[in-house]
Design a protein around this motif. Structure first.
Motif, PDB file in Angstrom:
ATOM      1  N   GLU A   1       0.967  -1.313   0.209  1.00 42.81           N
ATOM      2  CA  GLU A   1      -0.063   0.539  -0.138  1.00 42.81           C
ATOM      3  C   GLU A   1       0.958   1.135  -0.264  1.00 42.81           C
ATOM      4  O   GLU A   1       0.654   2.215  -1.024  1.00 42.81           O
ATOM      5  CB  GLU A   1      -1.063   0.295   1.136  1.00 42.81           C
ATOM      6  CG  GLU A   1      -1.723   0.781   0.901  1.00 42.81           C
ATOM      7  CD  GLU A   1      -2.853   1.377   2.639  1.00 42.81           C
ATOM      8  OE1 GLU A   1      -3.285   2.186   2.177  1.00 42.81           O
ATOM      9  OE2 GLU A   1      -2.773  -0.046   3.102  1.00 42.81           O
ATOM     10  N   LEU A   2       1.726   1.409   0.510  1.00 44.75           N
ATOM     11  CA  LEU A   2       2.893   2.642   0.888  1.00 44.75           C
ATOM     12  C   LEU A   2       3.386   2.742  -0.400  1.00 44.75           C
ATOM     13  O   LEU A   2       4.132   3.369  -1.496  1.00 44.75           O
ATOM     14  CB  LEU A   2       3.692   2.383   1.933  1.00 44.75           C
ATOM     15  CG  LEU A   2       4.816   3.034   2.246  1.00 44.75           C
ATOM     16  CD1 LEU A   2       3.810   4.674   2.546  1.00 44.75           C
ATOM     17  CD2 LEU A   2       5.642   2.935   3.475  1.00 44.75           C
ATOM     18  N   ASP A   3       3.963   1.869  -1.104  1.00 43.90           N
ATOM     19  CA  ASP A   3       4.591   1.616  -2.477  1.00 43.90           C
ATOM     20  C   ASP A   3       3.704   1.967  -3.267  1.00 43.90           C
ATOM     21  O   ASP A   3       4.534   2.899  -4.179  1.00 43.90           O
ATOM     22  CB  ASP A   3       5.433   0.183  -2.216  1.00 43.90           C
ATOM     23  CG  ASP A   3       6.462  -0.277  -2.226  1.00 43.90           C
ATOM     24  OD1 ASP A   3       7.482   0.875  -1.774  1.00 43.90           O
ATOM     25  OD2 ASP A   3       6.928  -1.184  -1.887  1.00 43.90           O
ATOM     26  N   ALA A   4       2.254   1.829  -3.381  1.00 43.68           N
ATOM     27  CA  ALA A   4       1.693   2.538  -4.228  1.00 43.68           C
ATOM     28  C   ALA A   4       1.279   3.605  -4.229  1.00 43.68           C
ATOM     29  O   ALA A   4       1.513   4.754  -4.850  1.00 43.68           O
ATOM     30  CB  ALA A   4       0.338   1.312  -4.173  1.00 43.68           C
ATOM     31  N   ARG A   5       1.703   4.309  -3.130  1.00 43.92           N
ATOM     32  CA  ARG A   5       0.844   5.946  -2.762  1.00 43.92           C
ATOM     33  C   ARG A   5       1.887   6.617  -3.464  1.00 43.92           C
ATOM     34  O   ARG A   5       2.227   7.446  -3.874  1.00 43.92           O
ATOM     35  CB  ARG A   5       0.945   5.867  -1.312  1.00 43.92           C
ATOM     36  CG  ARG A   5      -0.077   5.487  -0.774  1.00 43.92           C
ATOM     37  CD  ARG A   5      -1.290   6.045   0.560  1.00 43.92           C
ATOM     38  NE  ARG A   5       0.169   6.448   1.655  1.00 43.92           N
ATOM     39  CZ  ARG A   5       0.151   5.589   1.842  1.00 43.92           C
ATOM     40  NH1 ARG A   5      -0.892   4.101   3.031  1.00 43.92           N
ATOM     41  NH2 ARG A   5       0.911   5.378   3.304  1.00 43.92           N
ATOM     42  N   ARG A   6       3.513   5.839  -3.433  1.00 41.83           N
ATOM     43  CA  ARG A   6       4.872   6.483  -3.294  1.00 41.83           C
ATOM     44  C   ARG A   6       5.223   6.420  -5.004  1.00 41.83           C
ATOM     45  O   ARG A   6       5.630   7.721  -5.413  1.00 41.83           O
ATOM     46  CB  ARG A   6       5.822   5.822  -2.607  1.00 41.83           C
ATOM     47  CG  ARG A   6       5.876   5.827  -1.922  1.00 41.83           C
ATOM     48  CD  ARG A   6       7.119   4.574  -0.953  1.00 41.83           C
ATOM     49  NE  ARG A   6       8.348   5.575   0.404  1.00 41.83           N
ATOM     50  CZ  ARG A   6       8.354   4.474   1.389  1.00 41.83           C
ATOM     51  NH1 ARG A   6       8.088   3.338   1.427  1.00 41.83           N
ATOM     52  NH2 ARG A   6       8.573   4.495   2.765  1.00 41.83           N
ATOM     53  N   ILE A   7       4.574   5.166  -5.519  1.00 37.52           N
ATOM     54  CA  ILE A   7       4.855   5.270  -7.084  1.00 37.52           C
ATOM     55  C   ILE A   7       3.546   6.575  -7.887  1.00 37.52           C
ATOM     56  O   ILE A   7       3.706   7.027  -9.058  1.00 37.52           O
ATOM     57  CB  ILE A   7       4.133   3.620  -7.464  1.00 37.52           C
ATOM     58  CG1 ILE A   7       4.845   3.103  -7.106  1.00 37.52           C
ATOM     59  CG2 ILE A   7       4.420   3.542  -9.323  1.00 37.52           C
ATOM     60  CD1 ILE A   7       4.986   1.548  -7.710  1.00 37.52           C
ATOM     61  N   ALA A   8       2.411   6.574  -7.411  1.00 34.95           N
ATOM     62  CA  ALA A   8       1.684   7.823  -7.817  1.00 34.95           C
ATOM     63  C   ALA A   8       1.825   9.143  -7.247  1.00 34.95           C
ATOM     64  O   ALA A   8       1.372  10.118  -8.458  1.00 34.95           O
ATOM     65  CB  ALA A   8      -0.062   6.996  -6.238  1.00 34.95           C
ATOM     66  N   ARG A   9       2.717   9.151  -6.176  1.00 33.02           N
ATOM     67  CA  ARG A   9       3.469  10.834  -6.205  1.00 33.02           C
ATOM     68  C   ARG A   9       4.439  10.879  -6.927  1.00 33.02           C
ATOM     69  O   ARG A   9       4.986  11.897  -7.017  1.00 33.02           O
ATOM     70  CB  ARG A   9       3.588  11.393  -5.289  1.00 33.02           C
ATOM     71  CG  ARG A   9       2.377  10.780  -3.940  1.00 33.02           C
ATOM     72  CD  ARG A   9       2.947  10.633  -2.529  1.00 33.02           C
ATOM     73  NE  ARG A   9       3.933  12.521  -2.564  1.00 33.02           N
ATOM     74  CZ  ARG A   9       4.756  12.539  -1.897  1.00 33.02           C
ATOM     75  NH1 ARG A   9       5.003  11.351  -1.042  1.00 33.02           N
ATOM     76  NH2 ARG A   9       5.890  12.951  -1.716  1.00 33.02           N
ATOM     77  N   THR A  10       5.101   9.868  -7.684  1.00 27.02           N
ATOM     78  CA  THR A  10       5.991   9.864  -8.478  1.00 27.02           C
ATOM     79  C   THR A  10       6.090  10.568  -9.677  1.00 27.02           C
ATOM     80  O   THR A  10       5.739   8.969 -11.266  1.00 27.02           O
ATOM     81  CB  THR A  10       7.297   8.538  -8.336  1.00 27.02           C
ATOM     82  OG1 THR A  10       7.308   7.865  -6.819  1.00 27.02           O
ATOM     83  CG2 THR A  10       8.369   8.580  -9.120  1.00 27.02           C
ATOM     84  N   PRO A  11       6.436  11.542 -11.356  1.00 31.55           N
ATOM     85  CA  PRO A  11       6.022  11.436 -11.815  1.00 31.55           C
ATOM     86  C   PRO A  11       6.570  10.848 -12.976  1.00 31.55           C
ATOM     87  O   PRO A  11       5.448  10.479 -14.099  1.00 31.55           O
ATOM     88  CB  PRO A  11       6.799  13.130 -12.153  1.00 31.55           C
ATOM     89  CG  PRO A  11       7.333  13.538 -11.008  1.00 31.55           C
ATOM     90  CD  PRO A  11       6.629  12.676  -9.944  1.00 31.55           C
ATOM     91  N   LEU A  12       7.990   9.584 -12.833  1.00 33.33           N
ATOM     92  CA  LEU A  12       8.595   8.864 -13.227  1.00 33.33           C
ATOM     93  C   LEU A  12       6.914   7.076 -13.189  1.00 33.33           C
ATOM     94  O   LEU A  12       7.715   6.770 -14.053  1.00 33.33           O
ATOM     95  CB  LEU A  12       9.555   8.564 -13.363  1.00 33.33           C
ATOM     96  CG  LEU A  12      11.037   9.528 -13.895  1.00 33.33           C
ATOM     97  CD1 LEU A  12      12.040   9.000 -13.748  1.00 33.33           C
ATOM     98  CD2 LEU A  12      10.440   9.901 -15.556  1.00 33.33           C
ATOM     99  N   GLY A  13       6.417   7.585 -12.299  1.00 30.22           N
ATOM    100  CA  GLY A  13       5.924   6.451 -12.368  1.00 30.22           C
ATOM    101  C   GLY A  13       6.249   4.672 -12.342  1.00 30.22           C
ATOM    102  O   GLY A  13       5.452   3.772 -12.309  1.00 30.22           O
TER     103      GLY A  13
END
Length: 256
Positions: free
Chosen positions: A205-217
């Protein structure tokens, strides 16, 4: 080992602290693949031996340095011992760290002391020893591993964020002092990078939130960081010093 035909570091000697796994291991293997003789430092001899074996199996040169660098004496033994054995020291990567995330009320003195010894004081002692070991004319490159936590912070990270912000300050001050001796001092500031050591602080869940906030995805990888460190260690960054390169997919200075 990362595949590369680049042998630009041939003849140079590097020391990587905390090279038993994660970013340190990836960095050590990449530097070795580019021709450097790499001192592999970690507290655990079995981790050291595994990295040394992997480098040698890929045709690189590595030297085992199982040493506790949390003390000034330990760091000096690692740095100066390698320099004496190889006749030179060209690159120091201050990567070793020990991390605990805790709420303010639960922070214990022993936690703060250990994190400071390994993640902050060891960098000072490493720079001090490297400045002694590096040739006055040839100079060298020192790369400190900071973190975006020194720029943007999350809860439960008071000690970690403070230390990583301090690493950035150490980097700039050391660069100002050592530049006259042609010693460049820079830092990398990764975002959350999946490694063996970060597993306890990660979940899907935390990784998914980080990925969602990262422009490079995506999350970064240890190889992403190793390549940046190798760039700072080599001649292509020869006029760069006192810099902190954020390697974070854009997460630090964007809002998506």
């Amino acid at each position: 080992m990362t595949e590369t035909k680049d042998k630009a570091l041939t003849g140079r000697v590097a020391l990587v602290t905390g090279a038993g796994n994660g970013i340190g291991r990836a960095t050590a293997m990449l530097l070795a693949s580019r021709g450097a003789v790499v001192g592999i430092n970690d507290l655990k001899p079995e981790f050291v031996d595994a990295t040394v074996d992997a480098i040698k199996a890929s045709g690189g040169s590595a030297i085992a340095i199982a040493q506790d660098v949390s003390s000034r004496d330990g760091m000096r033994r690692a740095v100066l011992g390698l320099a004496e054995q190889q006749g030179r020291l060209d690159i120091l990567v201050n990567n070793a760290a020990w991390v605990r995330y805790q709420p303010v009320a639960e922070i214990a003195p022993e936690t703060v002391e250990r994190m400071l010894n390994i993640g902050f004081k060891a960098i000072i002692w490493g720079i001090q020893a490297a400045a002694e070991a590096m040739d006055a004319e040839r100079g060298g490159a020192i790369i400190n591993v900071a973190s975006v936590a020194g720029l943007i912070s999350a809860k439960n990270s008071i000690v970690y964020s403070g230390i990583k912000a301090g690493v950035m300050g150490i980097t700039r001050a050391a660069a100002a002092e050592l530049g006259a001796r042609n010693i460049r001092v820079n830092a990398v500031a990764p975002s959350a990078i999946p490694t063996e050591g970060t597993m306890r602080n990660r979940n899907a869940e935390l990784d998914a939130r980080r990925i969602a906030r990262t422009p490079l995805g995506r999350l970064g990888t240890v190889d992403d960081i190793a390549k940046t460190i190798a760039y700072l260690a080599g001649d292509d960054s020869g006029f760069m010093s006192a810099q902190v390169l954020t390697v974070d997919g854009g997460i630090t200075v964007t809002n998506i």
